[in-house]
Design a protein around this motif. Sequence first.
Motif, PDB file in Angstrom:
ATOM      1  N   ALA A 119      -1.860  -3.757 -12.112  1.00 24.31           N
ATOM      2  CA  ALA A 119      -1.476  -4.239 -10.785  1.00 24.31           C
ATOM      3  C   ALA A 119      -2.704  -4.474  -9.917  1.00 24.31           C
ATOM      4  O   ALA A 119      -3.736  -3.810 -10.075  1.00 24.31           O
ATOM      5  CB  ALA A 119      -0.550  -3.235 -10.103  1.00 24.31           C
ATOM      6  N   THR A 120      -2.553  -5.406  -9.000  1.00 26.62           N
ATOM      7  CA  THR A 120      -3.590  -5.697  -8.016  1.00 26.62           C
ATOM      8  C   THR A 120      -2.969  -5.696  -6.627  1.00 26.62           C
ATOM      9  O   THR A 120      -1.771  -5.942  -6.474  1.00 26.62           O
ATOM     10  CB  THR A 120      -4.240  -7.071  -8.273  1.00 26.62           C
ATOM     11  OG1 THR A 120      -3.234  -8.082  -8.235  1.00 26.62           O
ATOM     12  CG2 THR A 120      -4.952  -7.101  -9.614  1.00 26.62           C
ATOM     13  N   ALA A 121      -3.809  -5.422  -5.628  1.00 23.32           N
ATOM     14  CA  ALA A 121      -3.324  -5.410  -4.248  1.00 23.32           C
ATOM     15  C   ALA A 121      -4.476  -5.647  -3.287  1.00 23.32           C
ATOM     16  O   ALA A 121      -5.639  -5.398  -3.625  1.00 23.32           O
ATOM     17  CB  ALA A 121      -2.671  -4.064  -3.928  1.00 23.32           C
ATOM     18  N   ALA A 122      -4.143  -6.078  -2.095  1.00 25.78           N
ATOM     19  CA  ALA A 122      -5.144  -6.194  -1.044  1.00 25.78           C
ATOM     20  C   ALA A 122      -5.585  -4.795  -0.592  1.00 25.78           C
ATOM     21  O   ALA A 122      -6.756  -4.568  -0.309  1.00 25.78           O
ATOM     22  CB  ALA A 122      -4.565  -6.974   0.139  1.00 25.78           C
ATOM     23  N   GLU A 123      -4.631  -3.874  -0.555  1.00 27.87           N
ATOM     24  CA  GLU A 123      -4.924  -2.510  -0.129  1.00 27.87           C
ATOM     25  C   GLU A 123      -5.735  -1.799  -1.206  1.00 27.87           C
ATOM     26  O   GLU A 123      -5.562  -2.037  -2.390  1.00 27.87           O
ATOM     27  CB  GLU A 123      -3.634  -1.713   0.116  1.00 27.87           C
ATOM     28  CG  GLU A 123      -2.772  -2.243   1.231  1.00 27.87           C
ATOM     29  CD  GLU A 123      -1.920  -3.458   0.820  1.00 27.87           C
ATOM     30  OE1 GLU A 123      -1.825  -3.766  -0.394  1.00 27.87           O
ATOM     31  OE2 GLU A 123      -1.383  -4.111   1.716  1.00 27.87           O
ATOM     32  N   THR A 124      -6.593  -0.887  -0.781  1.00 28.90           N
ATOM     33  CA  THR A 124      -7.435  -0.173  -1.737  1.00 28.90           C
ATOM     34  C   THR A 124      -6.927   1.235  -2.035  1.00 28.90           C
ATOM     35  O   THR A 124      -7.326   1.823  -3.034  1.00 28.90           O
ATOM     36  CB  THR A 124      -8.876  -0.058  -1.201  1.00 28.90           C
ATOM     37  OG1 THR A 124      -8.851   0.574   0.071  1.00 28.90           O
ATOM     38  CG2 THR A 124      -9.525  -1.433  -1.094  1.00 28.90           C
ATOM     39  N   GLU A 125      -6.057   1.750  -1.194  1.00 29.35           N
ATOM     40  CA  GLU A 125      -5.580   3.113  -1.380  1.00 29.35           C
ATOM     41  C   GLU A 125      -4.699   3.208  -2.623  1.00 29.35           C
ATOM     42  O   GLU A 125      -3.866   2.342  -2.884  1.00 29.35           O
ATOM     43  CB  GLU A 125      -4.768   3.586  -0.161  1.00 29.35           C
ATOM     44  CG  GLU A 125      -5.541   3.588   1.139  1.00 29.35           C
ATOM     45  CD  GLU A 125      -5.582   2.230   1.829  1.00 29.35           C
ATOM     46  OE1 GLU A 125      -4.896   1.275   1.376  1.00 29.35           O
ATOM     47  OE2 GLU A 125      -6.321   2.115   2.818  1.00 29.35           O
ATOM     48  N   GLY A 126      -4.849   4.299  -3.366  1.00 26.68           N
ATOM     49  CA  GLY A 126      -4.074   4.505  -4.577  1.00 26.68           C
ATOM     50  C   GLY A 126      -2.583   4.508  -4.343  1.00 26.68           C
ATOM     51  O   GLY A 126      -1.810   4.090  -5.210  1.00 26.68           O
ATOM     52  N   TYR A 127      -2.155   4.949  -3.170  1.00 28.58           N
ATOM     53  CA  TYR A 127      -0.715   5.006  -2.909  1.00 28.58           C
ATOM     54  C   TYR A 127      -0.083   3.622  -2.826  1.00 28.58           C
ATOM     55  O   TYR A 127       1.136   3.489  -2.924  1.00 28.58           O
ATOM     56  CB  TYR A 127      -0.387   5.829  -1.658  1.00 28.58           C
ATOM     57  CG  TYR A 127      -0.902   5.259  -0.357  1.00 28.58           C
ATOM     58  CD1 TYR A 127      -0.215   4.256   0.317  1.00 28.58           C
ATOM     59  CD2 TYR A 127      -2.072   5.753   0.220  1.00 28.58           C
ATOM     60  CE1 TYR A 127      -0.682   3.735   1.506  1.00 28.58           C
ATOM     61  CE2 TYR A 127      -2.543   5.246   1.416  1.00 28.58           C
ATOM     62  CZ  TYR A 127      -1.851   4.245   2.054  1.00 28.58           C
ATOM     63  OH  TYR A 127      -2.313   3.724   3.223  1.00 28.58           O
ATOM     64  N   ALA A 128      -0.890   2.578  -2.703  1.00 31.21           N
ATOM     65  CA  ALA A 128      -0.359   1.212  -2.688  1.00 31.21           C
ATOM     66  C   ALA A 128       0.309   0.872  -4.016  1.00 31.21           C
ATOM     67  O   ALA A 128       1.186   0.023  -4.091  1.00 31.21           O
ATOM     68  CB  ALA A 128      -1.476   0.210  -2.395  1.00 31.21           C
ATOM     69  N   PHE A 129      -0.075   1.573  -5.059  1.00 29.97           N
ATOM     70  CA  PHE A 129       0.392   1.333  -6.422  1.00 29.97           C
ATOM     71  C   PHE A 129       1.583   2.213  -6.811  1.00 29.97           C
ATOM     72  O   PHE A 129       2.337   1.883  -7.723  1.00 29.97           O
ATOM     73  CB  PHE A 129      -0.803   1.610  -7.355  1.00 29.97           C
ATOM     74  CG  PHE A 129      -0.533   1.536  -8.809  1.00 29.97           C
ATOM     75  CD1 PHE A 129      -0.293   0.320  -9.423  1.00 29.97           C
ATOM     76  CD2 PHE A 129      -0.552   2.679  -9.586  1.00 29.97           C
ATOM     77  CE1 PHE A 129      -0.078   0.245 -10.794  1.00 29.97           C
ATOM     78  CE2 PHE A 129      -0.334   2.619 -10.952  1.00 29.97           C
ATOM     79  CZ  PHE A 129      -0.098   1.400 -11.551  1.00 29.97           C
ATOM     80  N   GLU A 130       1.785   3.301  -6.112  1.00 24.78           N
ATOM     81  CA  GLU A 130       2.757   4.328  -6.524  1.00 24.78           C
ATOM     82  C   GLU A 130       4.194   3.832  -6.657  1.00 24.78           C
ATOM     83  O   GLU A 130       4.893   4.201  -7.601  1.00 24.78           O
ATOM     84  CB  GLU A 130       2.724   5.512  -5.557  1.00 24.78           C
ATOM     85  CG  GLU A 130       1.442   6.309  -5.648  1.00 24.78           C
ATOM     86  CD  GLU A 130       1.328   7.375  -4.573  1.00 24.78           C
ATOM     87  OE1 GLU A 130       2.269   7.525  -3.741  1.00 24.78           O
ATOM     88  OE2 GLU A 130       0.292   8.062  -4.547  1.00 24.78           O
ATOM     89  N   LYS A 131       4.674   3.027  -5.737  1.00 26.70           N
ATOM     90  CA  LYS A 131       6.070   2.578  -5.799  1.00 26.70           C
ATOM     91  C   LYS A 131       6.304   1.601  -6.940  1.00 26.70           C
ATOM     92  O   LYS A 131       7.366   1.624  -7.566  1.00 26.70           O
ATOM     93  CB  LYS A 131       6.503   1.991  -4.462  1.00 26.70           C
ATOM     94  CG  LYS A 131       6.598   3.045  -3.373  1.00 26.70           C
ATOM     95  CD  LYS A 131       6.977   2.456  -2.044  1.00 26.70           C
ATOM     96  CE  LYS A 131       6.947   3.545  -0.990  1.00 26.70           C
ATOM     97  NZ  LYS A 131       7.076   3.004   0.356  1.00 26.70           N
ATOM     98  N   ALA A 132       5.326   0.753  -7.225  1.00 26.92           N
ATOM     99  CA  ALA A 132       5.453  -0.157  -8.365  1.00 26.92           C
ATOM    100  C   ALA A 132       5.523   0.647  -9.659  1.00 26.92           C
ATOM    101  O   ALA A 132       6.349   0.372 -10.529  1.00 26.92           O
ATOM    102  CB  ALA A 132       4.288  -1.135  -8.401  1.00 26.92           C
ATOM    103  N   GLU A 133       4.674   1.655  -9.764  1.00 22.62           N
ATOM    104  CA  GLU A 133       4.690   2.516 -10.951  1.00 22.62           C
ATOM    105  C   GLU A 133       6.014   3.263 -11.051  1.00 22.62           C
ATOM    106  O   GLU A 133       6.613   3.350 -12.127  1.00 22.62           O
ATOM    107  CB  GLU A 133       3.526   3.499 -10.910  1.00 22.62           C
ATOM    108  CG  GLU A 133       3.444   4.380 -12.137  1.00 22.62           C
ATOM    109  CD  GLU A 133       2.252   5.312 -12.125  1.00 22.62           C
ATOM    110  OE1 GLU A 133       2.025   5.960 -13.160  1.00 22.62           O
ATOM    111  OE2 GLU A 133       1.538   5.403 -11.096  1.00 22.62           O
TER     112      GLU A 133
END
Length: 179
Positions: A119-133
């Motif tokens: 996954a990629t995102a504009a946000e850098t914080e790890g929590y930006a990925f948590e809901k997708a996971e």
Amino acid sequence: MNKKVVVISTSIRVNSNSEALAKSFADGASYAGNDVEFITLRGKHLGFCKGCLACQQTGNCVIKDDVTEIMDKVIDADIVVWATPIYYYEMSGQMKVLIDRLNPMFPKDYKFRDVYLLATAAETEGYAFEKAESGLNGWIDCFDKAELKGTVFCGGVTMGGEIKDNAKLKEAYDMGANI
């Protein structure tokens, strides 16, 4: 042992950062001698699940679109790799639509055991990925023999192609090469 790997890029943007991660993973898996099928959702027709559950009786969806062909490839794969951009701290809508539409697989015999998420995102914080996971884990939980084996998250990329030369591309390549 040669494995059958299906890599699904769910971004529909040309020059997508998440697709670059997906291609890097696929390149690594190919280099290691695996049979890799790369699927992009760009240009595919995916209808929304109607919730009719006819697929639970027939094993097939009543909607006739590109999902049937994708599902056949996923069922027959040893490894399934999902790649998504993060939108509003969640997987892309296209990825969620495809996950919902893979419901006919639930009662079928499937080969895949290992699942990966890129996954990629504009946000850098790890929590930006948590809901997708977490959302992908909800799908995986429905397939007793499957598990999430690895993830790569690249934050701080917004514009298409911005991931170029990012170390996360090598991380995805190495992950693919070591499956």
